[in-house]
Design an enzyme around this catalytic site. Sequence first.
Site, PDB file in Angstrom:
ATOM      1  N   CYS A 382     -48.673  10.441   6.558  1.00 44.36           N
ATOM      2  CA  CYS A 382     -49.704  10.922   7.468  1.00 44.36           C
ATOM      3  C   CYS A 382     -49.434  12.352   7.938  1.00 44.36           C
ATOM      4  O   CYS A 382     -49.681  13.278   7.200  1.00 44.36           O
ATOM      5  CB  CYS A 382     -49.883   9.943   8.627  1.00 44.36           C
ATOM      6  SG  CYS A 382     -51.503  10.116   9.383  1.00 44.36           S
ATOM      7  N   HIS A 508     -50.802   5.268   6.029  1.00 44.35           N
ATOM      8  CA  HIS A 508     -49.488   4.824   6.508  1.00 44.35           C
ATOM      9  C   HIS A 508     -48.991   3.706   5.601  1.00 44.35           C
ATOM     10  O   HIS A 508     -49.246   2.529   5.866  1.00 44.35           O
ATOM     11  CB  HIS A 508     -49.593   4.318   7.943  1.00 44.35           C
ATOM     12  CG  HIS A 508     -49.796   5.399   8.954  1.00 44.35           C
ATOM     13  ND1 HIS A 508     -48.738   5.996   9.610  1.00 44.35           N
ATOM     14  CD2 HIS A 508     -50.905   6.001   9.404  1.00 44.35           C
ATOM     15  CE1 HIS A 508     -49.208   6.923  10.427  1.00 44.35           C
ATOM     16  NE2 HIS A 508     -50.521   6.945  10.327  1.00 44.35           N
ATOM     17  N   GLU A 510     -46.290   2.379   5.372  1.00 43.72           N
ATOM     18  CA  GLU A 510     -45.353   1.452   6.009  1.00 43.72           C
ATOM     19  C   GLU A 510     -46.011   0.167   6.518  1.00 43.72           C
ATOM     20  O   GLU A 510     -45.368  -0.874   6.599  1.00 43.72           O
ATOM     21  CB  GLU A 510     -44.607   2.151   7.152  1.00 43.72           C
ATOM     22  CG  GLU A 510     -45.421   2.517   8.398  1.00 43.72           C
ATOM     23  CD  GLU A 510     -46.092   3.892   8.331  1.00 43.72           C
ATOM     24  OE1 GLU A 510     -46.347   4.373   7.207  1.00 43.72           O
ATOM     25  OE2 GLU A 510     -46.353   4.478   9.395  1.00 43.72           O
TER      26      GLU A 510
HETATM   27  N1  GLN Z   1     -52.037  14.218  13.886  1.00 47.23           N
HETATM   28  C1  GLN Z   1     -52.528  13.945  12.595  1.00 47.23           C
HETATM   29  C2  GLN Z   1     -53.993  13.567  12.594  1.00 47.23           C
HETATM   30  O1  GLN Z   1     -54.523  13.202  13.614  1.00 47.23           O
HETATM   31  C3  GLN Z   1     -51.694  12.863  11.909  1.00 47.23           C
HETATM   32  C4  GLN Z   1     -51.811  11.540  12.555  1.00 47.23           C
HETATM   33  C5  GLN Z   1     -50.709  10.584  12.180  1.00 47.23           C
HETATM   34  O2  GLN Z   1     -49.664  10.987  11.687  1.00 47.23           O
HETATM   35  N2  GLN Z   1     -50.913   9.310  12.448  1.00 47.23           N
HETATM   36  O3  GLN Z   1     -54.645  13.608  11.577  1.00 47.23           O
END
Ligand code: GLN
Length: 546
Positions: A382, A508, A510
């Site tokens: 992410c 994600h 994970e």
């Molecule tokens: N801050 C980034 C976004 O909002 C990544 C978010 C995250 O890592 N969950 O896109």
Amino acid sequence: MPKWIFVTGGVMSGLGKGIVTASIARLLMMTGLKVSAVKIDPYLNVDAGTLNPMAHGEVFVCDDGSECDMDIGNYERFLDKGLKRYHNITSGQVYQQVIRDERKGNYLGQCVQIIPHLTNEIKRRIRLFTEIDDTDCVVIECGGTVGDIESLPFLEAFRQIRLEEDSSDTLFVHVTLVPILDVVGEQKTKPTQHSVQELRRIGIQPDIIVARSEKPLATEAKKKIALFTSVDLKSVISNPDTESVYSVPENLASEGIVSTIYEKLQLGNSEINWGDWKKISKSFIGNTEEVRIAMVGKYTTLADSYVSINHALAHAGAQQELKVKVSWVDAEEFEDREESLDTLGGYHGVLVPGGFGQRGSEGKITVANYCRERGIPYLGLCFGFQLALVSFARYVCGLKDANSVELDPNTPHPVVDLLPEQRDVKDLGATMRLGGYEIHLVEGTLAYRTYHKKVIRGRHRHRYEFNQNYKGIFERKGMVFSGFSDEGKRVEIMEIPNHPFYLATQYHAEFLSRPGRAEPVFLGFLEVAFRRKYKAQDYSPLMKKL
Ligand code: GLN
């Protein structure tokens, strides 16, 4: 009608009540029952999405896009089942509903009160499980510790459910701590006695006590607890520290918890069909071949901030008979002191997890570049994906001051930009791009080789994304985009060929990792990290295991 098992906690928080709940649910599932697991969070937030992971632990995302308490992640991992929004009930949701109903005039003429209106709404939500989940048994964990003001309405609702249902349909499990004072070395049962008294004061007598302790509970301590809490001796269950949380179901079973639950709920004779669970739980024990992973983040203080990543690494490690040693490294360390980057050479792989905001981001960008240049295995998740893109833009494409608009709204090169549908979003709660989406993989790429599939599913939680206006420049400079969603509108995976392992995902990865079935990118990442440990050929005998 299903059976209801209520799990409460005493003495202090952080006892692993979620693991106990998940383990009980898993055990009952293995006896052939259809089981639902529910987490109640007494805080006033409507969901966990707006909570700081540093204080509360990670925000777990379900496939339906709900942002949940991290225990929902434990339930999913133990039950190997996708859960939904309604499996996580908060005070915020319950109050919001009652106040909405009051405004509609649904309570016309009545004075709206915690008892009965709020408790009725809690009971309604709990009983809804009989309609929406096909279930024989609902295991409900109440967050917090008995005695908290916030959890009182929930415990009162549980008490009422016990009165309203057949006595053999409800069961109370109380999880407590039995500390040992070093000087005396004796297991102290007084805190457990007091916490059961607190529970009784509000009308709840526990049926089973699960006592967390460093060592197995001595018979004397068990007897004392049984006597002072009016719980029969066999219902005092010892739950000592373990090397792996996946051993907890077996430990609880060896204490007879399943037959006790079956007896009390009048379910007849129990037989646990372990399937491959014991083999899986054993794979987490006794691995000595260490792989060192640096996790570069901002929330480095609380281990629970990245709990699903820790699990995913442990799953991948266990499957390859490796012990994964995760060291959290504060991203800010790399901001002014470039020489600290060399400390990364001491790790076999670097992981940059999800995150938000400015602090530490420049450090992560530098780290992403260092790993690319030095051939250090890199996994970005992410935010770790977005910052790897920024680093590639700056250091490879020569786009000076390239950035994510989250970090620099005036950047001349917004290589990571706000998602178009986010432009009019005002509220911060539950408004990101959330939940599961199909991702199409590009054949011939590392991602494709890793998953051996054309289409996978990934869970999301973000507002920003790769700006595809820059796709051409990036590709000309050697980056490969290997996964797309929303008919090609969203870039989901980036990778760098001719590097041992440099892969990052917008989703994600994970959240979908399970014991015995680690998420493929974690398996791939660790496999290459392990190879780095042994360099060249001499790893081959060990590699056979992979
Ligand atoms: N801050 C980034 C976004 O909002 C990544 C978010 C995250 O890592 N969950 O896109």
